[in-house]
Design an enzyme around this catalytic site. Structure first.
Site, PDB file in Angstrom:
ATOM      1  N   CYS A   1      -5.523  -8.004  -6.611  1.00 15.78           N
ATOM      2  CA  CYS A   1      -5.442  -7.358  -5.306  1.00 15.78           C
ATOM      3  C   CYS A   1      -4.762  -8.264  -4.291  1.00 15.78           C
ATOM      4  CB  CYS A   1      -6.822  -6.938  -4.825  1.00 15.78           C
ATOM      5  SG  CYS A   1      -8.085  -8.155  -5.108  1.00 15.78           S
ATOM      6  N   HIS A   2      -4.635  -9.548  -4.615  1.00 14.29           N
ATOM      7  CA  HIS A   2      -3.955 -10.428  -3.675  1.00 14.29           C
ATOM      8  C   HIS A   2      -2.455 -10.170  -3.668  1.00 14.29           C
ATOM      9  CE1 HIS A   2      -3.919 -12.476  -7.577  1.00 14.29           C
ATOM     10  NE2 HIS A   2      -2.774 -12.974  -7.203  1.00 14.29           N
TER      11      HIS A   2
ATOM     12  N   GLU B   1       1.603 -18.547  -7.323  1.00 18.15           N
ATOM     13  CA  GLU B   1       2.491 -17.758  -8.172  1.00 18.15           C
ATOM     14  C   GLU B   1       3.944 -17.919  -7.771  1.00 18.15           C
ATOM     15  OE1 GLU B   1       1.153 -13.788  -8.275  1.00 18.15           O
ATOM     16  OE2 GLU B   1      -0.747 -14.274  -9.246  1.00 18.15           O
TER      17      GLU B   1
ATOM     18  N   ASN C   1     -13.064  -3.276  -4.885  1.00 15.22           N
ATOM     19  CA  ASN C   1     -12.552  -3.912  -6.085  1.00 15.22           C
ATOM     20  C   ASN C   1     -13.668  -4.472  -6.970  1.00 15.22           C
ATOM     21  OD1 ASN C   1     -11.249  -5.337  -7.988  1.00 15.22           O
ATOM     22  ND2 ASN C   1     -10.033  -6.566  -6.599  1.00 15.22           N
TER      23      ASN C   1
ATOM     24  N   TYR D   1       0.846  -1.195   0.000  1.00 13.94           N
ATOM     25  CA  TYR D   1       0.000   0.000   0.000  1.00 13.94           C
ATOM     26  C   TYR D   1       0.881   1.245   0.000  1.00 13.94           C
ATOM     27  CZ  TYR D   1      -3.796  -3.103   1.243  1.00 13.94           C
ATOM     28  OH  TYR D   1      -4.723  -4.097   1.236  1.00 13.94           O
TER      29      TYR D   1
END
Length: 105
Positions: free
Chosen positions: A60-61, A87, A45, A22
């Site tokens: 957003c993760h 990922e 979102n 952020y």
DNA sequence: ACGGTGACGCTCA
DNA sequence: TTGAGCGCCACCG
């Protein structure tokens, strides 16, 4: 361009296997004090992680707190962890190694 | 217009 | 090293 839209644009720039905070997002926009506002934006979102439209997908993760913790997630923190693991991002004790995975704009 | 709230951050004790 | 307090901006009732 809306504030929220700006946030989404930046978040979409985050490549797979990387994360951002952020703080970085806020800094990129105007100043680091905008962290809360960024949270507001992501909270609303329009494209949750369940969206399969890659063009509009907002990962957003991949957005976490500056201290490495995951922060909140309206779809559930566990799902967030799953996606990040998927990922190739290692999560230890609900925290991420920023030195390895932090993506800077 | 106003006050409360939030997926946050910084400072200081 | 922690925890509490304050500030920040945008959104909603």
């Amino acid at each position: 361009m809306d504030f929220k839209q700006r946030v989404y644009q930046l978040v979409k720039k985050i490549p797979p296997g990387k994360v951002s905070t952020y703080k970085e997002i806020a800094r990129e926009m105007r100043n680091t004090k905008l962290g809360r506002a960024v949270g507001q934006a992501l909270r609303h979102n329009p494209y949750p992680f369940t969206t399969f439209n890659k063009e509009k997908q907002i990962p957003c993760h991949r957005v976490i707190n500056s201290n490495g913790s995951l922060g909140g997630f309206n779809q559930g923190v566990e799902q967030k962890i799953k996606l990040l693991n998927q990922e190739g991002i290692k999560i230890i004790n609900n925290k991420i190694d920023l030195d390895k995975y932090l993506f800077k704009f």
